[in-house]
Every structure is written in structure tokens, then in C-alpha cells.
Motif scaffolding. Structure first.
Motif, mmCIF file in Angstrom:
data_model
loop_
_atom_site.group_PDB
_atom_site.id
_atom_site.type_symbol
_atom_site.label_atom_id
_atom_site.label_comp_id
_atom_site.label_asym_id
_atom_site.label_seq_id
_atom_site.Cartn_x
_atom_site.Cartn_y
_atom_site.Cartn_z
ATOM 1 N N VAL A 1 -16.989 6.352 51.596
ATOM 2 C CA VAL A 1 -18.283 6.905 52.042
ATOM 3 C C VAL A 1 -19.510 6.723 51.343
ATOM 4 C CG1 VAL A 1 -19.225 9.276 52.325
ATOM 5 C CG2 VAL A 1 -16.880 8.742 53.007
ATOM 6 N N GLN A 2 -19.229 6.798 49.852
ATOM 7 C CA GLN A 2 -20.362 6.457 49.004
ATOM 8 C C GLN A 2 -20.904 4.851 49.322
ATOM 9 O OE1 GLN A 2 -19.380 6.621 44.837
ATOM 10 N NE2 GLN A 2 -20.948 5.081 44.241
ATOM 11 N N SER A 3 -20.076 4.067 49.442
ATOM 12 C CA SER A 3 -20.440 2.566 49.634
ATOM 13 C C SER A 3 -21.057 2.341 51.018
ATOM 14 C CB SER A 3 -19.286 1.573 49.579
ATOM 15 O OG SER A 3 -18.515 1.621 48.333
ATOM 16 N N LEU A 4 -20.734 2.784 52.046
ATOM 17 C CA LEU A 4 -21.210 3.026 53.319
ATOM 18 C C LEU A 4 -22.727 3.742 53.279
ATOM 19 C CD1 LEU A 4 -18.608 3.732 55.763
ATOM 20 C CD2 LEU A 4 -19.357 1.545 55.070
ATOM 21 N N LEU A 5 -22.893 4.758 52.658
ATOM 22 C CA LEU A 5 -24.004 5.460 52.437
ATOM 23 C C LEU A 5 -24.983 4.441 51.679
ATOM 24 C CD1 LEU A 5 -25.712 8.054 52.786
ATOM 25 C CD2 LEU A 5 -24.891 8.882 50.679
ATOM 26 N N GLN A 6 -24.540 3.781 50.440
ATOM 27 C CA GLN A 6 -25.460 2.894 49.895
ATOM 28 C C GLN A 6 -25.735 1.697 50.914
ATOM 29 O OE1 GLN A 6 -27.271 2.748 47.580
ATOM 30 N NE2 GLN A 6 -27.173 0.882 46.238
ATOM 31 N N PHE B 1 -35.394 7.833 42.141
ATOM 32 C CA PHE B 1 -34.403 7.392 43.034
ATOM 33 C C PHE B 1 -35.021 6.944 44.222
ATOM 34 C CE2 PHE B 1 -30.586 8.090 45.702
ATOM 35 C CZ PHE B 1 -29.645 7.728 44.998
ATOM 36 N N VAL B 2 -35.013 5.578 44.292
ATOM 37 C CA VAL B 2 -35.741 4.815 45.308
ATOM 38 C C VAL B 2 -34.926 4.412 46.397
ATOM 39 C CG1 VAL B 2 -37.353 2.945 45.916
ATOM 40 C CG2 VAL B 2 -37.118 3.752 43.458
ATOM 41 N N GLN B 3 -35.090 4.521 47.564
ATOM 42 C CA GLN B 3 -34.667 4.076 48.700
ATOM 43 C C GLN B 3 -35.226 2.914 49.486
ATOM 44 O OE1 GLN B 3 -34.101 7.770 51.005
ATOM 45 N NE2 GLN B 3 -32.042 8.277 50.011
ATOM 46 N N LEU B 4 -34.670 2.105 49.891
ATOM 47 C CA LEU B 4 -34.908 0.707 50.201
ATOM 48 C C LEU B 4 -34.441 0.330 51.592
ATOM 49 C CD1 LEU B 4 -34.763 -1.641 47.054
ATOM 50 C CD2 LEU B 4 -36.820 -0.116 47.977
ATOM 51 N N GLY B 5 -33.563 1.424 52.198
ATOM 52 C CA GLY B 5 -33.104 1.196 53.253
ATOM 53 C C GLY B 5 -33.801 1.446 54.684
ATOM 54 N N MET C 1 -37.318 11.594 57.559
ATOM 55 C CA MET C 1 -37.381 12.042 56.125
ATOM 56 C C MET C 1 -36.159 13.181 55.837
ATOM 57 S SD MET C 1 -38.897 11.896 53.422
ATOM 58 C CE MET C 1 -40.229 11.097 53.658
ATOM 59 N N ARG C 2 -36.070 14.180 56.692
ATOM 60 C CA ARG C 2 -34.778 15.109 56.239
ATOM 61 C C ARG C 2 -33.526 14.289 55.810
ATOM 62 N NH1 ARG C 2 -36.011 20.194 56.291
ATOM 63 N NH2 ARG C 2 -37.848 21.115 57.594
ATOM 64 N N LEU C 3 -33.396 13.284 56.685
ATOM 65 C CA LEU C 3 -32.030 12.655 56.511
ATOM 66 C C LEU C 3 -31.934 11.673 55.307
ATOM 67 C CD1 LEU C 3 -29.551 11.693 57.747
ATOM 68 C CD2 LEU C 3 -30.586 9.786 58.834
ATOM 69 N N ARG C 4 -33.311 11.301 54.819
ATOM 70 C CA ARG C 4 -33.130 10.556 53.627
ATOM 71 C C ARG C 4 -32.997 11.695 52.494
ATOM 72 N NH1 ARG C 4 -35.179 5.793 52.784
ATOM 73 N NH2 ARG C 4 -35.884 4.453 54.781
ATOM 74 N N GLU C 5 -33.781 12.875 52.439
ATOM 75 C CA GLU C 5 -33.352 13.842 51.409
ATOM 76 C C GLU C 5 -31.812 14.189 51.421
ATOM 77 O OE1 GLU C 5 -35.980 17.078 52.465
ATOM 78 O OE2 GLU C 5 -37.854 15.950 51.512
ATOM 79 N N PHE C 6 -31.307 14.308 52.453
ATOM 80 C CA PHE C 6 -29.895 14.584 52.584
ATOM 81 C C PHE C 6 -28.980 13.428 51.892
ATOM 82 C CE2 PHE C 6 -25.793 13.752 54.757
ATOM 83 C CZ PHE C 6 -25.008 14.936 54.332
#
Length: 321
Positions: free
Chosen positions: A54-59, A75-79, A84-89
Motif C-alpha cells: 500500500v505504501q509503495s503504490l501510494l508513492q 513534503f513535496v508531491q510530484l505525482g 487537493m483534498r485527496l492530496r492532503e489525505f
């Protein structure tokens, strides 16, 4: 190649590999020809593997990296997620799953200790005792997973810092969440101090149980008080070795970057792009843990196959006789 593109390719590849390896371990551990005495340990390995998958798939989905710049821990997200709400989750879920890497560690040790020293306990009772301890640790740390969720007034500053360090163009969106060691009114007075304190506390709590139970298991296997067959004793020793390796893998893999992180907190310096060393180490832990589990599972399978072949030969010999 742009730095951001490199990060996307590297971390997607790393996490994909972690997911595949853990999935392979999960399949291998539930194949039929594994020692029946390892039934309880199957569950322990399964939970760790599922958590890692789960951690790897989320990454793979978020491609999260860390950045430490000007005393701001980001904490930077490049995906490719836009909601936005999903990103925060996803930020909270990623922090939660990272904590699980060491918060699950005591469970397998407690299970083995109970199997050796409390053999009259049922399997269900052993599982409840082992995982209740872990769940308590998890419940304590969960509320702090939202530490990096920014207030809107603080977001522009974080985004500007990320653009400057990571080389993200103005036309590209930025998704980043930051916290500081000092109190920032614009960010609702949130600091990373409590987050770090809880992380260290859960680490000590987990590894404290790990070390104590490992010592107790080692002593039990060395004494005559525990009556086991040679086959079961051999399996218990192999499982103990696997646990020790899995327990210390996060320390070995993450030791250097985490030491840099702590030194940065003390000195107040910036790691900037070098912070990805810490990211790579953290998300590389599931790969190494899976390889350790795979070694144990393969040995169990080979031993079981050998015993199965021997029993088949004996049956054939008896029929001929």
C-alpha cells in the motif's frame, strides 16, 4: 534531464520495485508447501507485506519527496493527482504508512515469544496480544500525521520555496506541505517538534519491545525449558534471524539520512535537494525487508519440499515392500 523529471522516474521505479517484490513474497508465503508450524508467522509477514505494498503504490501515485530548506521541512508531491483534498489525505496516509514500517516490528517478536513460552495460548490469543501492542502505538501516532497540512496563508511561502529549490517552473503547479521547528502564526502555530517527538517515542516503544522479546526468545532457544523438535527449533532460529534483520534494516538503511535530518534540526542548515537521500532510504526499506522475508520463506519452502519428497519416497518404498 530536469531534476523533477529525474525524481519522478527514480521514485516511481523504486516504489514499483518495492510493490512487486512484496507482492511476490506475499504470494510465496501463502503457497501450500510451507511448514505448518509457520502458520502464525505467515500472518506477521503478510501484514508487513500488505503495508509495504500500500505504501509503495501510494508513492507511485503521489511521488512524494522531502525537502529541508531554510528551517522549513517540506513534503513535496510530484505525482499526477489534482484533487487537493485527496492530496492532503495522501500526505497523511504516507506519513502513517512510514510510521508503520517500525510500528509493526514488535508483533512478530511477540508472536514468536508467545509460541515458545506460552504454547498453551491459542493462535487467536497470540495474535490479539501481539497486535494490540502495535495498535496502541499506532493510535498514539496517527493524530500527528496531519502535521504537514498547511494553512492557506502559509501555502504560498511553502510553494515559493519548493519552486526555488526543486526548479519547478511558474507554469507548473506545486503541491507541497511544510512545517517548521519554530512557531509560525501563518501556519496556525504548527511546528514539527511534536511530530518528531512522537516519531521518536513510537520508535523507542517499538524497538524497546523488539529488543526485549528478541533477548527473551534467544534465551528460550538456548535453554532446555522449551521442548521442541529439531525441525521446529531450526525454524524458530531462522525466524528469529529474519526478525533481527528486518528489525535493524530501517536502522541501517535510514540511519545516515536520519542522522543528517537530526543534525539539520540542531544546526538549522538546509539540505535542499540532498534531502531526497532520506526519501530514497525511507522508501527503499520495504524492498530490503521483503528480500529478508523472501529468504526465510524460500528456506521454509525448500525444507518443506524436501520433507514432502522424503515422505513420498518412503510411501513408495513401503508399497514395493
Amino acid at each position: 534531464m530536469r531534476w523533477v523529471t529525474f525524481c519522478r522516474i527514480f521514485f516511481f521505479s523504486e516504489s514499483s520495485l518495492a510493490a512487486v517484490v512484496n507482492l511476490y513474497v506475499l504470494i510465496a508465503v501463502w503457497r501450500r508447501r510451507i511448514d505448518a508450524n509457520a502458520a502464525t508467522y505467515r500472518i506477521a509477514i503478510t501484514i508487513v507485506c500488505l503495508s509495504a505494498i500500500v505504501q509503495s503504490l501510494l508513492q507511485c501515485l503521489t511521488i512524494s519527496i522531502h525537502q529541508i530548506h531554510d528551517n522549513v521541512y517540506t513534503f513535496v508531491q510530484l505525482g499526477a493527482i489534482d484533487w487537493m483534498r485527496l492530496r492532503e489525505f495522501c500526505v497523511e496516509a504516507t506519513q502513517f504508512l512510514i510510521f508503520l514500517m517500525w510500528e509493526w516490528i514488535p508483533a512478530a517478536c511477540i508472536l514468536q515469544y508467545l509460541a515458545l513460552c506460552r504454547p498453551h495460548f491459542s493462535t487467536a490469543r497470540r495474535l490479539i496480544i501481539a497486535y494490540s501492542y502495535c495498535i496502541v502505538i499506532i493510535c498514539v501516532s496517527v493524530p500527528f500525521a496531519s502535521t504537514f497540512i498547511n494553512e492557506k496563508t502559509w501555502t504560498p511561502f511553502v510553494h515559493e520555496s519548493v519552486r526555488r529549490v526543486q526548479g519547478i517552473e511558474e507554469s507548473e503547479p506545486v503541491y507541497a506541505y511544510g512545517a517548521t521547528t519554530n512557531v509560525v502564526p501563518e501556519n496556525n502555530n504548527r511546528t514539527i517538534i511534536r511530530f518528531v517527538f512522537i516519531a521518536i517515542l513510537s520508535y523507542i516503544w517499538s524497538y524497546g519491545a523488539f529488543v526485549v522479546t528478541t533477548i527473551l526468545i534467544y534465551r528460550a532457544l538456548k535453554t532446555d525449558g522449551v521442548r521442541l523438535t529439531a525441525k521446529t527449533l531450526s525454524m524458530q532460529r531462522r525466524f528469529l534471524k529474519m526478525q533481527i534483520l528486518q528489525g535493524f534494516v530501517p536502522l541501517l538503511v535510514c540511519g545516515f539520512p536520519v542522522a543528517l535530518f537530526i543534525a539539520n534540526i540542531v544546526a538549522g542548515t538546509s539540505m535542499d535537494r540532498l534531502t531526497v537521500i532520506m526519501t530514497a532510504s525511507i522508501f527503499g526499506v520495504p524492498i530490503v525487508q521483503a528480500l529478508v522475508s523472501l529468504t526465510f520463506v524460500h528456506r521454509m519452502k525448500k525444507k518443506s519440499d524436501s520433507e514432502h519428497s522424503s515422505s513420498t519416497e518412503r510411501r513408495r518404498s513401503s508399497r514395493i515392500a
